[in-house]
Design a protein around this motif. Structure first.
Motif, PDB file in Angstrom:
ATOM      1  N   VAL A  17     -10.167 -36.438 -13.874  1.00  0.00           N
ATOM      2  CA  VAL A  17     -10.686 -35.049 -13.412  1.00  0.00           C
ATOM      3  C   VAL A  17      -9.183 -34.357 -13.438  1.00  0.00           C
ATOM      4  CG1 VAL A  17     -11.448 -33.683 -11.618  1.00  0.00           C
ATOM      5  CG2 VAL A  17     -12.358 -35.891 -12.013  1.00  0.00           C
ATOM      6  N   ALA A  18      -9.262 -33.050 -14.199  1.00  0.00           N
ATOM      7  CA  ALA A  18      -7.956 -32.037 -13.997  1.00  0.00           C
ATOM      8  C   ALA A  18      -7.915 -31.636 -12.627  1.00  0.00           C
ATOM      9  CB  ALA A  18      -8.176 -31.184 -15.078  1.00  0.00           C
ATOM     10  N   ALA A  19      -6.514 -30.998 -12.490  1.00  0.00           N
ATOM     11  CA  ALA A  19      -6.325 -30.356 -11.126  1.00  0.00           C
ATOM     12  C   ALA A  19      -6.852 -28.972 -10.750  1.00  0.00           C
ATOM     13  CB  ALA A  19      -4.828 -30.000 -11.236  1.00  0.00           C
ATOM     14  N   ALA A  20      -6.984 -28.645  -9.815  1.00  0.00           N
ATOM     15  CA  ALA A  20      -7.444 -27.366  -9.131  1.00  0.00           C
ATOM     16  C   ALA A  20      -6.257 -26.672  -8.237  1.00  0.00           C
ATOM     17  CB  ALA A  20      -8.871 -27.312  -8.516  1.00  0.00           C
ATOM     18  N   GLU A  21      -5.965 -25.387  -8.140  1.00  0.00           N
ATOM     19  CA  GLU A  21      -4.984 -24.934  -7.373  1.00  0.00           C
ATOM     20  C   GLU A  21      -5.470 -23.608  -6.788  1.00  0.00           C
ATOM     21  OE1 GLU A  21      -1.462 -24.506  -9.520  1.00  0.00           O
ATOM     22  OE2 GLU A  21      -0.905 -26.827  -9.713  1.00  0.00           O
ATOM     23  N   VAL A  22      -5.242 -23.158  -5.449  1.00  0.00           N
ATOM     24  CA  VAL A  22      -5.191 -22.130  -4.974  1.00  0.00           C
ATOM     25  C   VAL A  22      -3.665 -21.650  -4.438  1.00  0.00           C
ATOM     26  CG1 VAL A  22      -6.146 -20.842  -2.948  1.00  0.00           C
ATOM     27  CG2 VAL A  22      -7.492 -22.682  -4.014  1.00  0.00           C
ATOM     28  N   ALA A  23      -3.393 -20.515  -5.375  1.00  0.00           N
ATOM     29  CA  ALA A  23      -2.161 -19.974  -4.881  1.00  0.00           C
ATOM     30  C   ALA A  23      -2.285 -18.800  -4.226  1.00  0.00           C
ATOM     31  CB  ALA A  23      -1.284 -19.815  -6.415  1.00  0.00           C
ATOM     32  N   VAL A  24      -1.236 -18.491  -3.457  1.00  0.00           N
ATOM     33  CA  VAL A  24      -1.225 -17.137  -2.509  1.00  0.00           C
ATOM     34  C   VAL A  24       0.216 -16.234  -2.956  1.00  0.00           C
ATOM     35  CG1 VAL A  24      -1.027 -16.251  -0.059  1.00  0.00           C
ATOM     36  CG2 VAL A  24      -2.449 -18.349  -0.722  1.00  0.00           C
ATOM     37  N   SER A  25      -0.081 -15.292  -3.104  1.00  0.00           N
ATOM     38  CA  SER A  25       1.192 -14.320  -3.359  1.00  0.00           C
ATOM     39  C   SER A  25       1.110 -13.094  -2.795  1.00  0.00           C
ATOM     40  CB  SER A  25       1.344 -14.154  -5.024  1.00  0.00           C
ATOM     41  OG  SER A  25       0.036 -13.557  -5.559  1.00  0.00           O
ATOM     42  N   GLY A  26       1.838 -12.210  -2.709  1.00  0.00           N
ATOM     43  CA  GLY A  26       1.697 -10.920  -2.126  1.00  0.00           C
ATOM     44  C   GLY A  26       2.600  -9.750  -2.621  1.00  0.00           C
ATOM     45  N   ASP A  27       2.613  -8.625  -2.282  1.00  0.00           N
ATOM     46  CA  ASP A  27       3.472  -7.458  -2.563  1.00  0.00           C
ATOM     47  C   ASP A  27       3.334  -6.768  -1.363  1.00  0.00           C
ATOM     48  OD1 ASP A  27       1.441  -4.843  -3.032  1.00  0.00           O
ATOM     49  OD2 ASP A  27       0.672  -6.620  -4.095  1.00  0.00           O
ATOM     50  N   GLY A  28       4.389  -5.861  -1.039  1.00  0.00           N
ATOM     51  CA  GLY A  28       4.706  -4.972  -0.025  1.00  0.00           C
ATOM     52  C   GLY A  28       5.446  -3.736  -0.497  1.00  0.00           C
ATOM     53  N   ARG A  29       5.689  -2.723   0.106  1.00  0.00           N
ATOM     54  CA  ARG A  29       6.585  -1.577  -0.102  1.00  0.00           C
ATOM     55  C   ARG A  29       6.576  -0.876   0.969  1.00  0.00           C
ATOM     56  NH1 ARG A  29       1.704   1.446  -3.649  1.00  0.00           N
ATOM     57  NH2 ARG A  29       0.975   2.743  -2.004  1.00  0.00           N
ATOM     58  N   MET A  30       7.751   0.070   1.215  1.00  0.00           N
ATOM     59  CA  MET A  30       8.119   0.921   2.199  1.00  0.00           C
ATOM     60  C   MET A  30       9.052   2.120   1.629  1.00  0.00           C
ATOM     61  SD  MET A  30      10.674  -1.622   4.639  1.00  0.00           S
ATOM     62  CE  MET A  30      11.112  -0.271   5.510  1.00  0.00           C
ATOM     63  N   GLY A  31       8.835   3.397   2.217  1.00  0.00           N
ATOM     64  CA  GLY A  31       9.655   4.279   1.596  1.00  0.00           C
ATOM     65  C   GLY A  31       9.232   5.540   2.229  1.00  0.00           C
ATOM     66  N   VAL A  32       9.448   6.531   1.347  1.00  0.00           N
ATOM     67  CA  VAL A  32       9.130   8.032   1.594  1.00  0.00           C
ATOM     68  C   VAL A  32       8.549   8.962   0.572  1.00  0.00           C
ATOM     69  CG1 VAL A  32       9.979  10.308   2.466  1.00  0.00           C
ATOM     70  CG2 VAL A  32      11.080   8.154   3.297  1.00  0.00           C
ATOM     71  N   TYR A  34       7.234  12.753  -0.596  1.00  0.00           N
ATOM     72  CA  TYR A  34       7.229  14.180  -0.561  1.00  0.00           C
ATOM     73  C   TYR A  34       6.101  14.790  -1.310  1.00  0.00           C
ATOM     74  CZ  TYR A  34       8.612  19.118  -0.958  1.00  0.00           C
ATOM     75  OH  TYR A  34       8.512  20.545  -0.823  1.00  0.00           O
ATOM     76  N   ASP A  35       5.004  15.332  -0.831  1.00  0.00           N
ATOM     77  CA  ASP A  35       3.828  15.685  -1.439  1.00  0.00           C
ATOM     78  C   ASP A  35       3.919  17.238  -2.036  1.00  0.00           C
ATOM     79  OD1 ASP A  35       3.695  17.161   0.929  1.00  0.00           O
ATOM     80  OD2 ASP A  35       1.891  16.386   1.521  1.00  0.00           O
ATOM     81  N   GLY A  36       5.361  17.752  -1.897  1.00  0.00           N
ATOM     82  CA  GLY A  36       5.196  19.373  -2.266  1.00  0.00           C
ATOM     83  C   GLY A  36       5.240  19.966  -1.111  1.00  0.00           C
ATOM     84  N   ASP A  37       4.938  19.569   0.180  1.00  0.00           N
ATOM     85  CA  ASP A  37       4.923  20.472   1.303  1.00  0.00           C
ATOM     86  C   ASP A  37       5.803  19.633   2.331  1.00  0.00           C
ATOM     87  OD1 ASP A  37       3.230  22.741   0.692  1.00  0.00           O
ATOM     88  OD2 ASP A  37       1.641  21.321   0.675  1.00  0.00           O
ATOM     89  N   ASP A  38       5.634  18.470   2.658  1.00  0.00           N
ATOM     90  CA  ASP A  38       6.199  17.578   3.440  1.00  0.00           C
ATOM     91  C   ASP A  38       6.483  16.215   3.103  1.00  0.00           C
ATOM     92  OD1 ASP A  38       5.441  19.538   5.851  1.00  0.00           O
ATOM     93  OD2 ASP A  38       3.320  18.717   5.034  1.00  0.00           O
ATOM     94  N   ALA A  39       7.508  15.479   3.756  1.00  0.00           N
ATOM     95  CA  ALA A  39       7.991  14.263   3.692  1.00  0.00           C
ATOM     96  C   ALA A  39       7.290  13.226   4.525  1.00  0.00           C
ATOM     97  CB  ALA A  39       9.596  13.898   3.625  1.00  0.00           C
ATOM     98  N   GLN A  40       6.867  12.131   3.910  1.00  0.00           N
ATOM     99  CA  GLN A  40       5.948  11.247   4.964  1.00  0.00           C
ATOM    100  C   GLN A  40       6.420   9.819   4.596  1.00  0.00           C
ATOM    101  OE1 GLN A  40       1.755  12.191   4.224  1.00  0.00           O
ATOM    102  NE2 GLN A  40       2.276  14.005   3.237  1.00  0.00           N
ATOM    103  N   PHE A  41       6.354   9.126   5.671  1.00  0.00           N
ATOM    104  CA  PHE A  41       6.636   7.561   5.549  1.00  0.00           C
ATOM    105  C   PHE A  41       5.518   7.085   4.857  1.00  0.00           C
ATOM    106  CE2 PHE A  41       9.290   8.114   9.437  1.00  0.00           C
ATOM    107  CZ  PHE A  41      10.282   8.355   8.692  1.00  0.00           C
ATOM    108  N   SER A  42       5.527   5.984   4.073  1.00  0.00           N
ATOM    109  CA  SER A  42       4.395   5.280   3.368  1.00  0.00           C
ATOM    110  C   SER A  42       4.800   3.934   3.361  1.00  0.00           C
ATOM    111  CB  SER A  42       4.001   5.773   2.161  1.00  0.00           C
ATOM    112  OG  SER A  42       3.207   5.195   1.396  1.00  0.00           O
ATOM    113  N   SER A  43       3.875   2.871   3.881  1.00  0.00           N
ATOM    114  CA  SER A  43       4.271   1.422   3.692  1.00  0.00           C
ATOM    115  C   SER A  43       3.011   0.658   3.373  1.00  0.00           C
ATOM    116  CB  SER A  43       4.781   1.105   4.897  1.00  0.00           C
ATOM    117  OG  SER A  43       3.992   1.039   6.102  1.00  0.00           O
ATOM    118  N   ARG A  44       2.859  -0.382   2.893  1.00  0.00           N
ATOM    119  CA  ARG A  44       1.836  -1.389   2.634  1.00  0.00           C
ATOM    120  C   ARG A  44       2.389  -2.688   2.434  1.00  0.00           C
ATOM    121  NH1 ARG A  44      -1.094  -0.125  -3.020  1.00  0.00           N
ATOM    122  NH2 ARG A  44       0.280  -1.461  -3.657  1.00  0.00           N
ATOM    123  N   ALA A  45       1.346  -3.714   2.854  1.00  0.00           N
ATOM    124  CA  ALA A  45       1.405  -4.865   2.567  1.00  0.00           C
ATOM    125  C   ALA A  45       0.098  -5.778   2.158  1.00  0.00           C
ATOM    126  CB  ALA A  45       2.005  -5.723   3.737  1.00  0.00           C
TER     127      ALA A  45
END
Length: 319
Positions: A17-32, A34-45
């Motif tokens: 029987v061959a192997a099975a795997e469950v891998a966990v990875s991820g990404d994130g970001r943080m920064g600013v 500017y939408d043409g009018d205002d500068a806003q903080f923006s982050s995500r994980a």
């Protein structure tokens, strides 16, 4: 990039029987942003699960989805459990078959223009992404789509389709919408030739009366890369206006840890009241690789769709 394995060789009970795997990875970001009018903080994980396995006969299978794609309350229309987010696949000698929120054959062969900024184009409504007629969220009212891929030597063939059944899967899976389960099957076919340092692709898609013919090519020469995309539409409408074509060109240059990227895109419409309209979009950005999965990035995009110039700058992470 570091991967954390929750289960390694979880199904190895016997030597056959061959192997099975469950891998966990991820990404994130943080920064600013500017939408043409205002500068806003923006982050995500975000966290992503990737599941892989292999049958006794050597047939590979797997699936992947993000944790946020299982939040029904946040978005009842996109769920890996309902087949409209993430995807599962099986592959072997005769190609790979995927099902779920998969891209169309056209997009699998041609792809998009180069992403820029730490939000990878999201700060400008992902204008670098080609708006394909089918797949990748375009036919969610019909539930999961399928994508088949087969490669022999330098040629890759692709086929994708929805099932043509309109359902209210987001409330009661398997029941039809408003008593009418008849819909138009959305499908796409594509072929791609890979010449090592370059590739070229041709695609066709249809959904109801609307159709799409696509051409794409990309070349990589030392530290330079350039890509072109042209999509011709027939009977495709955006509101009351008829969408005629999308043309785009992207280029990049890699210098050690610095990657500079840019793109141009034009969309033409025949207006409902007569005449034509062309929308142009331009973008340029740069990434600086800090190592260990961290990248400092920023971009500027000017697009007629937003009628403004927008900017982002920040840092993105891969785990």
């Amino acid at each position: 990039m570091k991967k954390v394995l929750f289960a390694t060789s979880a199904l190895v009970l016997t030597a056959g029987v061959a192997a099975a795997e469950v891998a966990v990875s991820g990404d994130g970001r943080m920064g600013v942003i500017y939408d043409g009018d205002d500068a806003q903080f923006s982050s995500r994980a975000r966290v992503k699960f990737t599941l892989t396995g292999e049958s006794d006969a050597g047939l590979s299978f797997g699936g992947s989805f993000r944790v946020d794609q299982e939040n029904y309350n946040a978005n009842a229309y996109r769920s890996a459990a309902r087949g409209t987010a993430g995807a599962v696949w099986i592959s072997g000698t005769y190609g790979k078959l995927s099902m779920g929120d998969v891209v169309s054959a056209s997009e699998a062969a041609i792809g998009d223009l180069y992403e820029i900024g730490y939000t990878e184009g999201q700060f400008a409504n992902d204008i670098e992404e080609i708006t394909y007629l089918t797949g990748d969220g375009a036919n969610l009212d019909q539930g999961p789509s399928i994508l088949y891929e087969y490669t022999v030597n330098n040629i890759s063939l692709y086929a994708s389709a929805s099932d043509g059944v309109n359902t209210v899967w987001y409330t009661t899976p398997g029941t039809n919408a408003h008593g009418d389960d008849t819909g138009d099957t959305a499908y796409s076919l594509a072929a791609k030739y890979d010449g090592s340092t370059w590739w070229a692709a041709l695609s066709y898609a249809k959904h109801g009366d609307a159709s799409e013919i696509g051409l794409g090519a990309e070349g990589k020469f030392n530290n330079f890369a350039v890509k072109g995309v042209y999509m011709s539409y027939d009977d495709r409408f955006d509101g009351l206006d008829e969408w005629k074509y999308t043309a785009g060109l992207a280029a990049s240059y890699q210098a050690d840890a610095v990657l500079v990227k840019g793109f141009w895109r034009q969309d033409k419409f025949d207006l409902f009241g007569g005449g034509t309209e062309k929308y142009d979009s331009f973008g340029i950005g740069a990434d600086y690789d800090l190592g260990g999965g961290a990248v400092l990035a920023g971009g500027i995009i000017d697009t007629d769709y937003l009628d403004d110039t927008v900017v982002d700058m920040g840092i993105k992470f891969s785990f």
